[in-house]
Design a protein around this motif. Structure first.
Motif, PDB file in Angstrom:
ATOM      1  N   LEU A  79      31.410 -72.034  69.465  1.00 35.23           N
ATOM      2  CA  LEU A  79      32.220 -72.667  70.501  1.00 35.23           C
ATOM      3  C   LEU A  79      31.811 -72.211  71.898  1.00 35.23           C
ATOM      4  O   LEU A  79      31.757 -73.012  72.844  1.00 35.23           O
ATOM      5  CB  LEU A  79      33.702 -72.372  70.267  1.00 35.23           C
ATOM      6  CG  LEU A  79      34.367 -73.085  69.086  1.00 35.23           C
ATOM      7  CD1 LEU A  79      35.781 -72.547  68.872  1.00 35.23           C
ATOM      8  CD2 LEU A  79      34.401 -74.592  69.315  1.00 35.23           C
ATOM      9  N   MET A  80      31.491 -70.913  72.017  1.00 33.48           N
ATOM     10  CA  MET A  80      31.065 -70.395  73.323  1.00 33.48           C
ATOM     11  C   MET A  80      29.726 -70.985  73.752  1.00 33.48           C
ATOM     12  O   MET A  80      29.511 -71.279  74.928  1.00 33.48           O
ATOM     13  CB  MET A  80      30.977 -68.866  73.282  1.00 33.48           C
ATOM     14  CG  MET A  80      32.337 -68.180  73.340  1.00 33.48           C
ATOM     15  SD  MET A  80      32.226 -66.392  73.555  1.00 33.48           S
ATOM     16  CE  MET A  80      31.607 -65.889  71.965  1.00 33.48           C
ATOM     17  N   LEU A  81      28.832 -71.164  72.791  1.00 33.85           N
ATOM     18  CA  LEU A  81      27.528 -71.752  73.118  1.00 33.85           C
ATOM     19  C   LEU A  81      27.677 -73.191  73.607  1.00 33.85           C
ATOM     20  O   LEU A  81      26.932 -73.634  74.496  1.00 33.85           O
ATOM     21  CB  LEU A  81      26.613 -71.718  71.886  1.00 33.85           C
ATOM     22  CG  LEU A  81      26.087 -70.351  71.447  1.00 33.85           C
ATOM     23  CD1 LEU A  81      25.272 -70.487  70.174  1.00 33.85           C
ATOM     24  CD2 LEU A  81      25.247 -69.711  72.557  1.00 33.85           C
ATOM     25  N   ALA A  82      28.638 -73.907  73.028  1.00 32.06           N
ATOM     26  CA  ALA A  82      28.805 -75.323  73.360  1.00 32.06           C
ATOM     27  C   ALA A  82      29.698 -75.548  74.576  1.00 32.06           C
ATOM     28  O   ALA A  82      29.655 -76.619  75.192  1.00 32.06           O
ATOM     29  CB  ALA A  82      29.377 -76.076  72.158  1.00 32.06           C
ATOM     30  N   GLU A  83      30.499 -74.557  74.934  1.00 29.46           N
ATOM     31  CA  GLU A  83      31.476 -74.725  76.017  1.00 29.46           C
ATOM     32  C   GLU A  83      30.805 -74.651  77.396  1.00 29.46           C
ATOM     33  O   GLU A  83      30.063 -73.716  77.691  1.00 29.46           O
ATOM     34  CB  GLU A  83      32.554 -73.642  75.899  1.00 29.46           C
ATOM     35  CG  GLU A  83      33.671 -73.773  76.923  1.00 29.46           C
ATOM     36  CD  GLU A  83      34.370 -75.112  76.847  1.00 29.46           C
ATOM     37  OE1 GLU A  83      34.292 -75.847  77.853  1.00 29.46           O
ATOM     38  OE2 GLU A  83      34.969 -75.419  75.794  1.00 29.46           O
ATOM     39  N   LEU A  84      31.101 -75.626  78.248  1.00 29.58           N
ATOM     40  CA  LEU A  84      30.528 -75.671  79.596  1.00 29.58           C
ATOM     41  C   LEU A  84      31.513 -75.191  80.657  1.00 29.58           C
ATOM     42  O   LEU A  84      31.102 -74.691  81.708  1.00 29.58           O
ATOM     43  CB  LEU A  84      30.073 -77.103  79.924  1.00 29.58           C
ATOM     44  CG  LEU A  84      28.990 -77.684  78.998  1.00 29.58           C
ATOM     45  CD1 LEU A  84      28.682 -79.121  79.387  1.00 29.58           C
ATOM     46  CD2 LEU A  84      27.729 -76.832  79.049  1.00 29.58           C
ATOM     47  N   ASP A  85      32.802 -75.347  80.394  1.00 24.10           N
ATOM     48  CA  ASP A  85      33.813 -74.946  81.365  1.00 24.10           C
ATOM     49  C   ASP A  85      33.939 -73.418  81.402  1.00 24.10           C
ATOM     50  O   ASP A  85      34.209 -72.794  80.357  1.00 24.10           O
ATOM     51  CB  ASP A  85      35.157 -75.568  80.998  1.00 24.10           C
ATOM     52  CG  ASP A  85      36.233 -75.242  82.020  1.00 24.10           C
ATOM     53  OD1 ASP A  85      36.909 -74.200  81.850  1.00 24.10           O
ATOM     54  OD2 ASP A  85      36.375 -76.007  82.982  1.00 24.10           O
ATOM     55  N   PRO A  86      33.753 -72.776  82.556  1.00 20.53           N
ATOM     56  CA  PRO A  86      33.776 -71.302  82.657  1.00 20.53           C
ATOM     57  C   PRO A  86      35.100 -70.687  82.194  1.00 20.53           C
ATOM     58  O   PRO A  86      35.104 -69.642  81.537  1.00 20.53           O
ATOM     59  CB  PRO A  86      33.536 -71.028  84.142  1.00 20.53           C
ATOM     60  CG  PRO A  86      32.853 -72.259  84.650  1.00 20.53           C
ATOM     61  CD  PRO A  86      33.412 -73.397  83.847  1.00 20.53           C
ATOM     62  N   ALA A 146      38.059 -67.655  77.948  1.00 22.23           N
ATOM     63  CA  ALA A 146      39.156 -67.540  76.978  1.00 22.23           C
ATOM     64  C   ALA A 146      38.610 -67.305  75.569  1.00 22.23           C
ATOM     65  O   ALA A 146      39.168 -66.507  74.804  1.00 22.23           O
ATOM     66  CB  ALA A 146      40.008 -68.806  77.014  1.00 22.23           C
ATOM     67  N   LEU A 147      37.521 -67.969  75.232  1.00 20.19           N
ATOM     68  CA  LEU A 147      36.900 -67.776  73.927  1.00 20.19           C
ATOM     69  C   LEU A 147      36.321 -66.368  73.798  1.00 20.19           C
ATOM     70  O   LEU A 147      36.417 -65.731  72.739  1.00 20.19           O
ATOM     71  CB  LEU A 147      35.796 -68.820  73.709  1.00 20.19           C
ATOM     72  CG  LEU A 147      36.269 -70.262  73.496  1.00 20.19           C
ATOM     73  CD1 LEU A 147      35.092 -71.225  73.580  1.00 20.19           C
ATOM     74  CD2 LEU A 147      36.972 -70.404  72.149  1.00 20.19           C
TER      75      LEU A 147
END
Length: 463
Positions: A109-116, A121-122
């Motif tokens: 999820l962290m690799l795919a998440e773009l929002d800082p 939070a992850l």
């Protein structure tokens, strides 16, 4: 099937057949059977598999290479490797027996998440998860130190080792064959620093909750110091073996029936973070195993384990030692535990379970570091006193998968000296051509059936 480039279908099929011909291991923690990762023996690698392919399908090329001559194969190493990687979810070595789905999921999820903000939070969530796992090891270290100073406290950790193969021989075609398994269950004492191993073959018993409890009960009755009244137990989250209602009922009965023991704490780690002292013992055995080229009999594995360390004790298991705890406790305890608000007893979520003498309840916490207990009442039948079973789990030897039996006969015929074949012949005499013991009714498949307590596959083994 993916096709990296043009190649005759017959050759592609040969490659697929060859890769699929190797017995493989899958982790019993895999929930999605369609997305399960498989593992080949540590002795294998792509290079060795490619050489075995050439020996089988392009023998003239193989023989030329063996003589040190140049030869061009139709299936190169690179092509074989591409097919292996594209079409198969396979690795080499021992599967991670307790894969951490939380770590893997948060990492992806962290690799795919773009929002800082979402990524932060992850990261915080993963940090808290790892802190929980660290609390488990902190507690294990703390109570182990206490047990060395306090004669009333003991710490026991237990687990199964990776299965040991019989016969164990350095021959290429062994990679294609299913071997007989020798099982090895370890109980490590934090107080004494000793490891006690219960060893037996798959023709004798399985690797379920009856076996785990029988060995733990034998250890407590035989080796636990008489001064101990508080017991800390650490094990992984294997549902069919360590974390199920049969184990819970046993520990509840033990603390209420045993005259000495007044408290039991059973702690489980965060999944994926379950390295125990048993694993250090297994590591020493594996190191010693690598020096042993050939093993034909269970007694040789037993001797190897005994000779590995002066702090190792081996108990050769006889089938009569395995008692039927599962059926016995069903007669004594009516149903699953109930919470104060009739909450469901969700055993998979608990990391700490506390048992106290003279209480008709157990206390469970989702955190082992900072426990916040919920009491669950145990519905004991009033007209039957709590007791341990004396009825055996098995009355005859277990069946063996017919395909495994066929492979085993071939290996014994080729590689086992005549003087050592008597052990195998006794197994073959007890089993029909279909792999069944006509007097048994117990099937010990390559992959055990789902455990009745948990609904999870109970063993990781070659299939």
């Amino acid at each position: 099937m993916n096709r990296p480039n043009k190649m005759p279908d017959a050759i592609l099929q040969n490659i697929e057949n060859h890769i699929n011909s190797f017995p493989r291991r899958s982790s019993h923690y895999s929930r999605d059977k369609n997305d399960r990762k498989f593992f080949l023996p540590t002795e294998l690698n792509i290079s060795k598999m490619h050489r075995l392919y050439l020996e089988k399908y392009e023998n003239e090329v193989f023989q030329a290479l063996q003589r040190g001559e140049e030869a061009n194969s139709k299936v190169t190493y690179d092509f074989y490797n591409r097919i292996f990687l594209l079409n198969h979810n396979i690795s080499f070595g021992t599967p991670r027996s307790d894969t951490c789905q939380t770590c893997d999921r948060l990492h992806n999820l962290m690799l795919a998440e773009l929002d800082p903000e979402n990524k932060k939070a992850l990261q915080t969530k993963k940090h808290l998860h790892i802190r929980k796992s660290e609390m488990f090891y902190k507690k294990l270290k703390e109570v182990t130190a206490l047990s060395k100073e306090d004669e009333t406290t003991e710490v026991l950790c237990f687990d199964f080792q990776q299965n040991l193969p019989l016969p164990h021989v350095p021959a290429g075609d062994v990679f294609y064959k299913r071997q007989l398994w020798e099982y090895n269950f370890c109980i490590h004492s934090g107080k004494m620093g000793t490891s006690t191993f219960y060893m037996y073959d798959e023709h004798t018993a399985k690797k379920g909750s009856n076996e785990v409890i029988s060995f733990l009960h034998h250890y407590i009755e035989t080796y636990l110091p008489v001064s101990v009244n508080k017991l800390y137990i650490f094990s992984d989250n294997a549902f069919a073996q360590n974390k199920n209602q049969t184990v819970m009922k046993y520990l509840f009965t033990l603390v209420n029936q045993n005259a000495r023991i007044s408290e039991i704490y059973h702690q489980y780690p965060e999944p994926g973070h379950s390295f125990l002292p048993c694993d250090r013992s297994f590591g020493l055995i594996e190191k010693n195993k690598r020096k042993k080229e050939r093993v034909y009999l269970p007694s040789e594995w037993i001797k190897l384990v005994q000779d590995t360390s002066k702090k190792f004790i081996v108990v050769p298991v006889e089938q009569g030692m395995i008692l039927n705890f599962s059926d016995h406790f069903k007669q004594l305890i009516k149903s699953a535990p109930k919470g104060p608000k009739k909450e469901k007893f969700a055993i998979s979520t608990y990391r700490l379970m506390k048992y106290t003498k003279n209480n008709k309840f157990i206390e469970c916490s989702v955190s082992s570091g900072l426990p916040n207990y919920t009491k669950f009442s145990i519905n004991v039948k009033e007209d039957i006193p709590l007791s341990m079973p004396d009825n055996k789990a098995y009355f005859t030897s277990l069946d063996i998968n017919p395909k495994k039996l066929k492979d085993l006969k071939d290996l014994v015929r080729k590689y086992v000296p005549l003087n050592d074949q008597g052990y195998y012949n006794r197994i073959f005499q007890n089993i029909t051509v279909d792999g069944e013991n006509p007097n048994s009714g117990h099937v010990n498949e390559d992959q055990d059936a789902e455990d009745q307590d948990s609904g999870n596959v109970s063993d990781a083994s070659y299939v």
